[in-house]
Each structure stands twice: as structure tokens, then as C-alpha cells.
Scaffold this motif. Sequence first.
Motif, PDB file in Angstrom:
ATOM      1  N   MET A 136      27.793  49.360  34.090  1.00  0.00           N
ATOM      2  CA  MET A 136      29.197  49.625  34.370  1.00  0.00           C
ATOM      3  C   MET A 136      29.366  50.262  35.741  1.00  0.00           C
ATOM      4  O   MET A 136      30.268  49.896  36.512  1.00  0.00           O
ATOM      5  CB  MET A 136      29.783  50.528  33.287  1.00  0.00           C
ATOM      6  N   ALA A 137      28.505  51.206  36.050  1.00  0.00           N
ATOM      7  CA  ALA A 137      28.614  51.870  37.349  1.00  0.00           C
ATOM      8  C   ALA A 137      28.453  50.857  38.477  1.00  0.00           C
ATOM      9  O   ALA A 137      29.190  50.881  39.474  1.00  0.00           O
ATOM     10  CB  ALA A 137      27.557  52.964  37.454  1.00  0.00           C
ATOM     11  N   ALA A 138      27.482  49.939  38.294  1.00  0.00           N
ATOM     12  CA  ALA A 138      27.261  48.942  39.339  1.00  0.00           C
ATOM     13  C   ALA A 138      28.455  48.005  39.465  1.00  0.00           C
ATOM     14  O   ALA A 138      28.891  47.677  40.580  1.00  0.00           O
ATOM     15  CB  ALA A 138      25.995  48.148  39.025  1.00  0.00           C
ATOM     16  N   ALA A 139      28.986  47.574  38.321  1.00  0.00           N
ATOM     17  CA  ALA A 139      30.100  46.637  38.372  1.00  0.00           C
ATOM     18  C   ALA A 139      31.347  47.304  38.954  1.00  0.00           C
ATOM     19  O   ALA A 139      32.124  46.673  39.672  1.00  0.00           O
ATOM     20  CB  ALA A 139      30.404  46.121  36.965  1.00  0.00           C
ATOM     21  N   ARG A 140      31.535  48.564  38.655  1.00  0.00           N
ATOM     22  CA  ARG A 140      32.696  49.278  39.155  1.00  0.00           C
ATOM     23  C   ARG A 140      32.651  49.374  40.679  1.00  0.00           C
ATOM     24  O   ARG A 140      33.663  49.288  41.361  1.00  0.00           O
ATOM     25  CB  ARG A 140      32.739  50.667  38.532  1.00  0.00           C
ATOM     26  N   GLY A 141      31.419  49.547  41.198  1.00  0.00           N
ATOM     27  CA  GLY A 141      31.284  49.639  42.648  1.00  0.00           C
ATOM     28  C   GLY A 141      32.018  50.848  43.181  1.00  0.00           C
ATOM     29  O   GLY A 141      31.907  51.957  42.642  1.00  0.00           O
ATOM     30  N   ASP A 142      32.802  50.641  44.221  1.00  0.00           N
ATOM     31  CA  ASP A 142      33.513  51.754  44.848  1.00  0.00           C
ATOM     32  C   ASP A 142      34.931  51.899  44.310  1.00  0.00           C
ATOM     33  O   ASP A 142      35.655  52.789  44.730  1.00  0.00           O
ATOM     34  CB  ASP A 142      33.548  51.557  46.369  1.00  0.00           C
ATOM     35  N   ALA A 143      35.304  51.018  43.392  1.00  0.00           N
ATOM     36  CA  ALA A 143      36.650  51.133  42.828  1.00  0.00           C
ATOM     37  C   ALA A 143      36.723  52.358  41.926  1.00  0.00           C
ATOM     38  O   ALA A 143      35.767  52.668  41.209  1.00  0.00           O
ATOM     39  CB  ALA A 143      36.992  49.870  42.037  1.00  0.00           C
ATOM     40  N   ARG A 144      37.855  53.031  41.972  1.00  0.00           N
ATOM     41  CA  ARG A 144      38.027  54.228  41.171  1.00  0.00           C
ATOM     42  C   ARG A 144      39.282  54.111  40.321  1.00  0.00           C
ATOM     43  O   ARG A 144      40.278  53.532  40.774  1.00  0.00           O
ATOM     44  CB  ARG A 144      38.137  55.468  42.064  1.00  0.00           C
ATOM     45  N   PRO A 145      39.225  54.650  39.105  1.00  0.00           N
ATOM     46  CA  PRO A 145      40.436  54.623  38.277  1.00  0.00           C
ATOM     47  C   PRO A 145      41.482  55.564  38.851  1.00  0.00           C
ATOM     48  O   PRO A 145      41.135  56.518  39.556  1.00  0.00           O
ATOM     49  CB  PRO A 145      39.926  55.113  36.923  1.00  0.00           C
ATOM     50  N   PRO A 146      42.751  55.296  38.581  1.00  0.00           N
ATOM     51  CA  PRO A 146      43.792  56.203  39.061  1.00  0.00           C
ATOM     52  C   PRO A 146      43.612  57.585  38.463  1.00  0.00           C
ATOM     53  O   PRO A 146      43.093  57.724  37.342  1.00  0.00           O
ATOM     54  CB  PRO A 146      45.083  55.540  38.562  1.00  0.00           C
ATOM     55  N   PRO A 147      43.987  58.620  39.176  1.00  0.00           N
ATOM     56  CA  PRO A 147      43.825  59.984  38.668  1.00  0.00           C
ATOM     57  C   PRO A 147      44.730  60.219  37.460  1.00  0.00           C
ATOM     58  O   PRO A 147      45.715  59.516  37.274  1.00  0.00           O
ATOM     59  CB  PRO A 147      44.245  60.854  39.853  1.00  0.00           C
ATOM     60  N   GLY A 148      44.364  61.185  36.665  1.00  0.00           N
ATOM     61  CA  GLY A 148      45.176  61.527  35.505  1.00  0.00           C
ATOM     62  C   GLY A 148      44.873  60.678  34.292  1.00  0.00           C
ATOM     63  O   GLY A 148      45.500  60.839  33.250  1.00  0.00           O
TER      64      GLY A 148
END
Lengths: 206, 206
Positions: A136-148
Motif C-alpha cells: 500500500m505504501a508503495a502504491a500510494r507513492g507521494d499522494a497523501r490523503p486530505p487532512p482531517g
Amino acid sequence: MTAPAQTQRRNRTETEARILAAARRIIAREGFRGLGIVAVGTEAGCDKKLVTRYFGDLEGLVTALGGELGLWLGAAESAAPEGDYADRLGALLDAYGASLRADPVLQQALAWELVAPTPAMQALDAARSRAVGAWMAAARGDARPPPGVDAPAVNAVLLAALHYLTLREGSLGGFAGLALDEAGRQRVQDALRFLLRRAFGQGDAP
Amino acid sequence: MTAPAQTQRRNRTETEARILAAARRIIAREGFRGLGIVAVGTEAGCDKKLVTRYFGDLEGLVTALGGELGLWLGAAESAAPEGDYADRLGALLDAYGASLRADPVLQQALAWELVAPTPAMQALDAARSRAVGAWMAAARGDARPPPGVDAPAVNAVLLAALHYLTLREGSLGGFAGLALDEAGRQRVQDALRFLLRRAFGQGDAP
DNA sequence: GACAATAGTCCCCAATCGGAGACATGCGCA
DNA sequence: TGCGCATGTCTCCGATTGGGGACTATTGTC
């Protein structure tokens, strides 16, 4: 006079492999309930004594199986990460669901863990959990979920749903009045995508 | 001289109830794996012959147990439906999760269905499925989900997550790196509420 | 080519399981 | 009160399981 029942060629590593393959076959066919020393020996075409001699115990056999079972994550070479967080998670869920649905041994293991969480099954689950986390970490890459948003909790919920619905598909064939055939699976997949986009999409706060 | 081993009072209905109670106790303690004719007889304090005589088979015993197991839905008298569709579904999920977590027999049944979907277990699941469906319909009341959303699929996903995470809590104690202790459960509950509101909330299209 | 290690087989064992036959005796009903 | 049915108990049975001891013979090594 009885023919001396020709003995197998002597090759321990090959015999061990045959035993492990037999165990996997039994699990895929009858689940862990059917996994026993005698059954494995018979299925492997060798004396049951060899099963206990080489793996000691059913627990030991399952542990040894764990190493081989870790192979399934090799298919995790999903597509290159593209899009935002929700897109990437969606693609990941699709790929994960497909590989999960294609592997009956893995399904049986997931179900059996709930019923008999022995140390061997716990270790198996821990290893898989780490692998999925890294994946999952690899697939997520540099994308981040919105805060909150509690992304780990939301992801756990969606992954849990995927696990459970896959297991239901393989056992009872449906859940909550939803038949898990081709169409039902598609609806589930769409629902997961929908929830992901609603949870993480950029349509958060306009 | 051996004492004549005083026999039980003769009362079939009471004995049947004792047997069913013993079965429930075994399931709660050891799961369906530990459920056997001999074990039930011993636990009930009567001869195992009576188990087979009155219930015929383990399948029959489970079927009979199904009637009693249907009782759990009696606790379904949740609060009066209030708020919009998302609110009502959220309250329903909370109540359902609480009663599920409080009933180890039900948990074991849910897990065992995945491993051994025998006709008796199928029937048990079908009955429960109908009950939950009716419960949901009642709790929903006159509230309707917004159009364009596959509400049955979304609800199935969230219910599936609730089932799976509850079963994981009772077996491995966590899932996907999330420890299912008090805090973890709270996060899961919040995530479910969050997803419900995002999926069905009026903040749909501003 | 001899020899030791060990892979493979066979057989026996105790425990447990589901199932059923045989029997005694208490309960309900006439 | 007496009788019959059914409830409860004891016992035996065959099958299967996990486990291990005893033995054979193959393989690879010196």
C-alpha cells in the motif's frame, strides 16, 4: 508373495516440496479442516511418517507453508501509481481483490485465521499484513490523503469489507441479500470506488 | 460394589434445553471446532446417546440451535429512527455492532459459516440475513438514500467491514496494522460514520 | 568397493470419535 | 394401582487420527 511395493526415489528436498504441494492442494480443496498428517501423507503419495519427520507438526507444516504462501504478493506488481490518493487506493483495491479471489489457499487461510488463530496462523497473518502494508505504501507513492480524515481506519474498513465479501463469495455466495456473482462483484467494486472517492476525493470542502 | 450412579430426572424438554445450552457454551468457549457429539453430551451432563436421539446429528443440533440463535435479534429494539438516512444507518450499525460484539456464539457462527457452509449453517445465515434486512428496513423508516447511489451495495460493504473487523477483534485482535482495542474500535466506528455521511449525507452536491 | 547416514516403508499403539444395541427404571396415563 | 412407553445409562464396535519403533535399502562419500 507380495511384490515389495517399490519405494520412492530418495530425494528429500523433492519429497518436502511434494508434501507442501499436497498440503496446498488439500487446503484449496477442503480447507484447513481437511488438513491432517494422514491426509497430507496420502495426498503426497508418501508415508505419513515423512510428514512428521520433516515438518514435525501440523503447525510446523503450516509455518513452512507460510514461506511459500508469501509468494502470492509477487503478483503485487500493480500498475504504476497515477492519479490522486483515491485513484491509487482504488487501483490497489482492485488488484488486491483480483489476486485474492484467484487464490483459494489464501482465502482458506484468511477464513481459518478467524476460527483457529494458532501461533502459526498468527505468524502467517503478520507476514501478510506487513507485505500488504508495504504494498500500500508503495502504491500510494507521494499522494497523501486530505487532512482531517483517519485514512488508516478508513482503509482498514474498506480492506475488511473486501476480505469478508471475498470469503462470503467463496462460501455462502452472497451477503446481506446481495448475490456475489459477476454483477454483484461489480456493484461491490463500484461501491468501494465510490466510497474511496467520497472519502478522499478532492470534492472535500469546496 | 459400585453405586448405581443415580440417573437424571426424566424430563425430555428440560434435557433438550440442557443440551442446547451446553452446545452454546462449547461454541462460545472453543468455537464450532470443539462441537462434537461426545463433547456436548459430557458438557450437558448426560449420555451422548441422548444428543443423537433427540437431535439426530450435529447438523440437526445446529439447526435446532438456529431457532434459539434467532433470539439475538430481539435486542434489535434500537432507538426510534431519527435524522436522515445516514444518521439512521449509523445508529443501526452502532447497535448491530454492539450486539454482535456481545455475543460470542454469533461471532463463532459467522466465522464458521466461512469455513464450513453446510446446509444447517446456510439456513442459519439465511434466517439471520432476513432478520437483519427487516431490521434495517424498520430502522430506515421513511428516510431514503439520495438517488444515484447504490445503497444496497454500499450498505453491504459497510456491514461486511463490521462483520470482519468484529471477527478479527475476537481472533487476531487487529487488522491491517490497526489494533482493535478500545481506541481502535472507536476509530473504526468513527470511520464507518464518516463513510456513511460522505456517502449518503446531504452534502452531496452543493 | 565398503560403509555409514538417512530416506522411505511397514506395522503397532493409545486415544477419540460417532453410532448403536441392550437394558433398567421412572413417569404419565388409564 | 398397574402398565407401557420413553427416558436415561452402560457398553461395545468400527473407523480414523497422530505418533513412534523397527526395519530396509539407496545414496553419496571416503
